[in-house]
Design a protein around this motif. Structure first.
Motif, PDB file in Angstrom:
ATOM      1  N   LEU A 155     -54.948  32.845 -33.382  1.00 46.28           N
ATOM      2  CA  LEU A 155     -56.210  31.802 -32.437  1.00 46.28           C
ATOM      3  C   LEU A 155     -55.500  30.294 -33.062  1.00 46.28           C
ATOM      4  CD1 LEU A 155     -58.401  34.408 -35.468  1.00 46.28           C
ATOM      5  CD2 LEU A 155     -58.566  34.122 -33.065  1.00 46.28           C
ATOM      6  N   THR A 156     -55.102  29.850 -33.595  1.00 46.91           N
ATOM      7  CA  THR A 156     -54.547  28.806 -34.016  1.00 46.91           C
ATOM      8  C   THR A 156     -54.047  28.067 -32.645  1.00 46.91           C
ATOM      9  OG1 THR A 156     -52.277  29.405 -35.043  1.00 46.91           O
ATOM     10  CG2 THR A 156     -54.918  28.763 -36.591  1.00 46.91           C
ATOM     11  N   GLY A 157     -53.717  28.529 -31.613  1.00 47.40           N
ATOM     12  CA  GLY A 157     -52.445  28.739 -30.571  1.00 47.40           C
ATOM     13  C   GLY A 157     -51.440  28.453 -31.168  1.00 47.40           C
ATOM     14  N   ILE A 158     -50.231  29.223 -31.817  1.00 49.68           N
ATOM     15  CA  ILE A 158     -49.349  29.178 -32.099  1.00 49.68           C
ATOM     16  C   ILE A 158     -48.171  29.996 -31.098  1.00 49.68           C
ATOM     17  CG2 ILE A 158     -47.310  29.597 -33.853  1.00 49.68           C
ATOM     18  CD1 ILE A 158     -49.519  28.096 -35.350  1.00 49.68           C
ATOM     19  N   LEU A 159     -48.818  31.474 -30.717  1.00 53.77           N
ATOM     20  CA  LEU A 159     -49.100  32.613 -30.284  1.00 53.77           C
ATOM     21  C   LEU A 159     -49.047  32.878 -28.829  1.00 53.77           C
ATOM     22  CD1 LEU A 159     -47.958  34.503 -33.353  1.00 53.77           C
ATOM     23  CD2 LEU A 159     -46.219  33.110 -31.249  1.00 53.77           C
ATOM     24  N   THR A 160     -49.079  33.322 -27.858  1.00 51.90           N
ATOM     25  CA  THR A 160     -50.226  34.365 -27.032  1.00 51.90           C
ATOM     26  C   THR A 160     -50.222  34.694 -26.592  1.00 51.90           C
ATOM     27  OG1 THR A 160     -48.975  32.009 -25.752  1.00 51.90           O
ATOM     28  CG2 THR A 160     -49.994  33.994 -24.298  1.00 51.90           C
TER      29      THR A 160
ATOM     30  N   PRO B 214     -57.305  29.355 -27.572  1.00 57.11           N
ATOM     31  CA  PRO B 214     -56.298  28.380 -28.158  1.00 57.11           C
ATOM     32  C   PRO B 214     -54.774  28.327 -27.512  1.00 57.11           C
ATOM     33  CG  PRO B 214     -57.036  30.360 -29.165  1.00 57.11           C
ATOM     34  CD  PRO B 214     -58.103  30.323 -27.652  1.00 57.11           C
ATOM     35  N   TYR B 215     -54.751  29.257 -27.112  1.00 61.43           N
ATOM     36  CA  TYR B 215     -53.101  28.671 -26.412  1.00 61.43           C
ATOM     37  C   TYR B 215     -52.668  28.420 -25.236  1.00 61.43           C
ATOM     38  CZ  TYR B 215     -54.892  33.423 -25.615  1.00 61.43           C
ATOM     39  OH  TYR B 215     -56.407  34.297 -25.460  1.00 61.43           O
ATOM     40  N   GLU B 216     -54.080  28.383 -24.999  1.00 60.99           N
ATOM     41  CA  GLU B 216     -54.080  27.561 -23.686  1.00 60.99           C
ATOM     42  C   GLU B 216     -54.217  26.734 -22.890  1.00 60.99           C
ATOM     43  OE1 GLU B 216     -57.014  29.986 -20.489  1.00 60.99           O
ATOM     44  OE2 GLU B 216     -55.288  30.853 -20.289  1.00 60.99           O
TER      45      GLU B 216
ATOM     46  N   THR C  87     -49.968  39.141 -25.831  1.00 63.97           N
ATOM     47  CA  THR C  87     -49.854  39.753 -24.902  1.00 63.97           C
ATOM     48  C   THR C  87     -50.586  41.016 -23.841  1.00 63.97           C
ATOM     49  OG1 THR C  87     -47.324  41.279 -25.948  1.00 63.97           O
ATOM     50  CG2 THR C  87     -47.643  41.926 -24.601  1.00 63.97           C
ATOM     51  N   SER C  88     -51.899  40.523 -24.614  1.00 63.18           N
ATOM     52  CA  SER C  88     -52.865  41.717 -23.529  1.00 63.18           C
ATOM     53  C   SER C  88     -54.400  41.218 -24.495  1.00 63.18           C
ATOM     54  CB  SER C  88     -52.481  43.013 -24.012  1.00 63.18           C
ATOM     55  OG  SER C  88     -52.543  43.293 -25.079  1.00 63.18           O
ATOM     56  N   GLY C  89     -55.468  40.802 -24.022  1.00 63.89           N
ATOM     57  CA  GLY C  89     -56.823  41.041 -23.832  1.00 63.89           C
ATOM     58  C   GLY C  89     -56.536  39.215 -24.657  1.00 63.89           C
ATOM     59  N   TYR C  90     -57.549  39.167 -25.185  1.00 53.56           N
ATOM     60  CA  TYR C  90     -57.814  37.530 -25.279  1.00 53.56           C
ATOM     61  C   TYR C  90     -58.262  36.480 -26.764  1.00 53.56           C
ATOM     62  CZ  TYR C  90     -63.332  37.535 -24.014  1.00 53.56           C
ATOM     63  OH  TYR C  90     -64.353  37.764 -23.923  1.00 53.56           O
ATOM     64  N   ALA C  91     -58.689  35.645 -26.544  1.00 57.14           N
ATOM     65  CA  ALA C  91     -59.172  35.085 -27.915  1.00 57.14           C
ATOM     66  C   ALA C  91     -59.650  33.984 -27.381  1.00 57.14           C
ATOM     67  CB  ALA C  91     -58.811  34.828 -29.032  1.00 57.14           C
ATOM     68  N   LYS C  92     -60.808  33.710 -28.147  1.00 57.21           N
ATOM     69  CA  LYS C  92     -62.010  32.313 -27.575  1.00 57.21           C
ATOM     70  C   LYS C  92     -62.737  31.688 -29.127  1.00 57.21           C
ATOM     71  CE  LYS C  92     -63.844  32.741 -23.263  1.00 57.21           C
ATOM     72  NZ  LYS C  92     -64.613  33.550 -22.349  1.00 57.21           N
ATOM     73  N   VAL C  93     -61.971  30.685 -29.013  1.00 58.03           N
ATOM     74  CA  VAL C  93     -62.693  29.498 -30.440  1.00 58.03           C
ATOM     75  C   VAL C  93     -63.526  28.448 -30.419  1.00 58.03           C
ATOM     76  CG1 VAL C  93     -61.168  28.931 -32.115  1.00 58.03           C
ATOM     77  CG2 VAL C  93     -60.061  30.243 -31.557  1.00 58.03           C
ATOM     78  N   LYS C  94     -64.433  29.199 -30.621  1.00 60.48           N
ATOM     79  CA  LYS C  94     -65.132  27.616 -30.529  1.00 60.48           C
ATOM     80  C   LYS C  94     -65.428  27.415 -28.008  1.00 60.48           C
ATOM     81  CE  LYS C  94     -66.955  24.453 -31.578  1.00 60.48           C
ATOM     82  NZ  LYS C  94     -68.373  23.950 -31.580  1.00 60.48           N
ATOM     83  N   ASP C  95     -65.229  28.495 -27.841  1.00 58.87           N
ATOM     84  CA  ASP C  95     -65.328  29.038 -26.017  1.00 58.87           C
ATOM     85  C   ASP C  95     -64.204  28.003 -25.577  1.00 58.87           C
ATOM     86  OD1 ASP C  95     -67.788  29.985 -26.113  1.00 58.87           O
ATOM     87  OD2 ASP C  95     -68.853  27.831 -25.789  1.00 58.87           O
TER      88      ASP C  95
ATOM     89  N   GLU D 299     -56.847  20.744 -27.407  1.00 60.84           N
ATOM     90  CA  GLU D 299     -58.324  20.575 -27.936  1.00 60.84           C
ATOM     91  C   GLU D 299     -58.199  21.660 -28.438  1.00 60.84           C
ATOM     92  OE1 GLU D 299     -62.319  22.117 -24.618  1.00 60.84           O
ATOM     93  OE2 GLU D 299     -60.200  21.459 -23.701  1.00 60.84           O
ATOM     94  N   ASN D 300     -58.237  22.799 -28.445  1.00 58.91           N
ATOM     95  CA  ASN D 300     -58.116  24.106 -30.042  1.00 58.91           C
ATOM     96  C   ASN D 300     -57.360  22.795 -31.474  1.00 58.91           C
ATOM     97  OD1 ASN D 300     -58.952  26.234 -30.792  1.00 58.91           O
ATOM     98  ND2 ASN D 300     -56.877  26.380 -31.837  1.00 58.91           N
ATOM     99  N   ALA D 301     -56.724  22.363 -32.083  1.00 55.15           N
ATOM    100  CA  ALA D 301     -56.814  21.737 -32.353  1.00 55.15           C
ATOM    101  C   ALA D 301     -57.619  20.740 -32.904  1.00 55.15           C
ATOM    102  CB  ALA D 301     -55.570  20.886 -32.664  1.00 55.15           C
ATOM    103  N   LYS D 302     -58.337  20.172 -32.945  1.00 50.54           N
ATOM    104  CA  LYS D 302     -59.588  19.609 -32.712  1.00 50.54           C
ATOM    105  C   LYS D 302     -60.515  19.851 -33.175  1.00 50.54           C
ATOM    106  CE  LYS D 302     -58.423  16.138 -28.716  1.00 50.54           C
ATOM    107  NZ  LYS D 302     -59.246  15.853 -27.219  1.00 50.54           N
ATOM    108  N   ASN D 303     -60.969  21.496 -33.225  1.00 50.24           N
ATOM    109  CA  ASN D 303     -61.783  22.100 -33.471  1.00 50.24           C
ATOM    110  C   ASN D 303     -61.455  23.042 -34.950  1.00 50.24           C
ATOM    111  OD1 ASN D 303     -63.496  21.776 -31.870  1.00 50.24           O
ATOM    112  ND2 ASN D 303     -62.795  23.315 -30.572  1.00 50.24           N
TER     113      ASN D 303
END
Length: 326
Positions: free
Chosen positions: A68-73, A86-88, A75-83, A92-96
């Protein structure tokens, strides 16, 4: 309608680990085994929630936070933080988000605390007026004015965590991730941290996600608890929901005005567990007996000085869930 600020769908994470055989065999061929750290995790967190993520060691809590903080990617599925995925889009994620790891500081070890804050201001491009306003607020609430001119390495753990909390929020992130923020702190320092977190959650509507082994943090701070074990989400609900579902025993402490015939205290689902003069401790199994009905019966039969209900201990309930499962 309250905004969904964090979402995870079928989130999975696998790690490859070397299967050790012998030094000679490992030189010529290597076999790996897959370790599932997360297994099809689905989570939805609304803006302004205070959520505890708990589980035994190795359950997958830290892996989830790192995704969720973008440190790890994953293996399956996805996560979104404020749309944002985070790992892509890590920058931008760090600002939120703000992040505090109780065991690791984000401040510069040999710099003065105030110099670390100035660096954070430049890194996040925080406008001067906003930076000053936020810093003054956190200095007052966290009582850190006396530490600003100290090198970070000279701070105690409690002092450093308070300074880290201020650092993580200087850029006004809508989300704060906390990993064991009160680990190793004394009672006074813990309470200061808890009071601060409650304040920013209520007044600034900061969404807070905390992982901790301290059930005091969970019970005092969190509106909702997510339990993860062996990479799977096994429970998601409020503290009250968990107590009502799994804390099926209550203790009533009754101070009778006069000595009573204890044989007449026999009700279905109720047993006497302790007697101290006219004070009697009754354990009620709420699966088989109604708490209110038992109290009504006692009040209708005997004059009493006082009656008290002891709620189940959340730590005992969580321990039971870990041990026995859902």
């Amino acid at each position: 309608m309250v905004e969904t600020i964090i979402e995870a769908k079928n989130l999975g994470k696998e790690f490859k680990t070397l299967k050790r055989e012998s030094i000679v065999k490992d030189l010529f061929s290597r076999n790996y085994k897959k370790l599932k750290a997360l297994d099809k995790i689905n989570i939805e967190i609304k803006k302004g929630e205070f959520v505890g993520i708990i589980g035994p060691n190795g359950a997958g809590k830290s892996t989830l936070i790192k995704i969720l903080t973008g440190i790890l990617t994953p293996t399956s599925g996805y996560a979104k933080v404020k749309d944002i995925i985070p790992y892509e889009k890590r920058k931008e994620n760090a600002k939120n988000i703000g992040v505090v790891f109780g065991w690791r500081t984000q401040l510069w070890w040999d710099l003065l605390v105030k110099d670390s804050y100035d660096l954070i201001k430049h890194l996040y491009k925080i406008p001067e007026d906003r930076f000053k306003e936020n810093l003054e607020t956190f200095i007052t609430i966290l009582d850190i004015d006396k530490y600003l001119k100290n090198p970070v390495r000279k701070l105690s753990l409690g002092e450093r965590v308070r300074c880290d909390l201020a650092a993580s929020l200087l850029h006004d992130p809508p989300i704060l991730f906390l990993d064991e923020p009160t680990i190793g702190l004394d009672v006074v320092a813990k309470q200061q941290i808890r009071d601060f977190l409650t304040k920013i959650n209520k007044e600034k509507e900061v969404t807070i996600i905390i992982t901790t082994h301290d059930m005091g943090d969970i019970e005092e701070l969190c509106q909702r608890v997510i339990i993860i074990d062996k990479g799977k989400k096994i429970l998601d609900g409020s503290i009250d929901d968990i107590k009502n579902k799994f804390g099926t025993k209550r203790v009533i402490i009754v101070d009778f005005q006069d000595p009573i015939d204890r044989k007449k205290l026999k009700f279905k689902g109720v047993k006497t567990i302790e007697i101290e003069g006219n004070r009697i401790f009754l354990e009620i199994n709420t699966k088989t007996a109604s708490l209110s009905d038992v109290i009504k019966k006692i009040l209708s039969k005997w004059p009493i000085h006082d009656i008290k209900i002891e709620e189940p201990d959340i730590e005992d309930i969580i321990r039971k869930i870990y041990r026995d499962g859902i």
